[in-house]
Write a protein that holds these residues in place. Sequence first.
Motif, PDB file in Angstrom:
ATOM      1  N   ASP A 230       0.819  -1.205   0.000  1.00 46.46           N
ATOM      2  CA  ASP A 230       0.000   0.000   0.000  1.00 46.46           C
ATOM      3  C   ASP A 230       0.858   1.262   0.000  1.00 46.46           C
ATOM      4  O   ASP A 230       0.516   2.255  -0.666  1.00 46.46           O
ATOM      5  N   SER A 232       3.890   1.554  -1.263  1.00 44.90           N
ATOM      6  CA  SER A 232       4.467   1.656  -2.603  1.00 44.90           C
ATOM      7  C   SER A 232       3.481   2.327  -3.563  1.00 44.90           C
ATOM      8  O   SER A 232       3.853   3.187  -4.366  1.00 44.90           O
ATOM      9  N   ASN A 233       2.218   1.934  -3.466  1.00 46.98           N
ATOM     10  CA  ASN A 233       1.181   2.551  -4.292  1.00 46.98           C
ATOM     11  C   ASN A 233       0.996   4.026  -3.931  1.00 46.98           C
ATOM     12  O   ASN A 233       0.796   4.873  -4.809  1.00 46.98           O
ATOM     13  N   LEU A 234       1.061   4.323  -2.643  1.00 51.04           N
ATOM     14  CA  LEU A 234       0.857   5.683  -2.157  1.00 51.04           C
ATOM     15  C   LEU A 234       1.899   6.647  -2.722  1.00 51.04           C
ATOM     16  O   LEU A 234       1.582   7.777  -3.104  1.00 51.04           O
ATOM     17  N   VAL A 235       3.172   6.191  -2.782  1.00 53.32           N
ATOM     18  CA  VAL A 235       4.250   7.069  -3.291  1.00 53.32           C
ATOM     19  C   VAL A 235       4.504   6.839  -4.777  1.00 53.32           C
ATOM     20  O   VAL A 235       5.431   7.429  -5.353  1.00 53.32           O
ATOM     21  N   ASN A 236       3.691   5.965  -5.377  1.00 54.86           N
ATOM     22  CA  ASN A 236       3.771   5.701  -6.819  1.00 54.86           C
ATOM     23  C   ASN A 236       5.167   5.229  -7.247  1.00 54.86           C
ATOM     24  O   ASN A 236       5.753   5.729  -8.207  1.00 54.86           O
ATOM     25  N   LYS A 237       5.694   4.263  -6.502  1.00 52.74           N
ATOM     26  CA  LYS A 237       7.003   3.689  -6.817  1.00 52.74           C
ATOM     27  C   LYS A 237       6.871   2.176  -6.992  1.00 52.74           C
ATOM     28  O   LYS A 237       6.118   1.528  -6.263  1.00 52.74           O
ATOM     29  N   GLU A 238       7.623   1.645  -7.945  1.00 56.96           N
ATOM     30  CA  GLU A 238       7.612   0.203  -8.181  1.00 56.96           C
ATOM     31  C   GLU A 238       8.448  -0.497  -7.118  1.00 56.96           C
ATOM     32  O   GLU A 238       9.652  -0.250  -7.007  1.00 56.96           O
TER      33      GLU A 238
END
Length: 261
Positions: A230, A232-238
């Motif tokens: 979650d 990772s999705n929040l900061v838009n990083k793979e």
Amino acid sequence: MLMKRNLYKVLWYVARPKYYLQILSKIYRKIFFSKKDEVLALSWCAKRAITTNEALHKITNIIDYSPVKNKFPEVFEFALKKSDSCPVKMGGEANLDLLYYLSSYLKAKKIVETGVAYGWSTLSILLAIYDEEDAQLISTDMPYPGLNNDKYVGCVLPEDLKLKWKLIRDADSFALPKALEALKEIDLCHYDSDKSYDGRMWGYSKLWQSLKKGGILISDDVENNLAFKDFSNLVNKEPIIVKMRNENKSYKFQYNGVLVK
């Protein structure tokens, strides 16, 4: 015996009002723990996981590497003797090669880690920054309730490596802001403390805000819940998920998460 230990832990918290939030959080997790979330997190990690060698190549272009224990055999022989003779049982090793080589790759000078125990991850980071001028690692470590382990935290560290190390013994909510205020902007962080979903999301956010562009966040045991996914999705990083064998749990692998800012 178990009942006596649990009672001792409760009394430890009762005598320390500043940690009431931590004990309430533990009770909440016991009541509302979702096995479903752990299963989902394990599945998510397993589908994406790569080896340490593959992860290091992806991030640093290293083709192959020598395990850090092979690079410093005398240091790790000393460390193993110290951990074996420690009368208090604490947490196990992290991915020491990942920590060493990513710290070296960044030529990291300002590093924060949460969670120390014997100090295996601390040792690997300090070995990586030993020759970096003005480098410093600040570690935070929540006291173990009722274990009286204060003098054993970081026990595997040789004295000469401690010159670049500062330890703050406190819960993340108190210690992490102090560490980040001292270093301002950080090159690398290693998270291995509060394993709850809310604890991770709070800790990741604080560390990420202080992480410089190109810096690296590493988290242990991301298979416990969906916090790393979650975030990772929040900061838009793979996210990069790294697997390592684990003989001490019911599942075959444990997983580390890596985010490059």
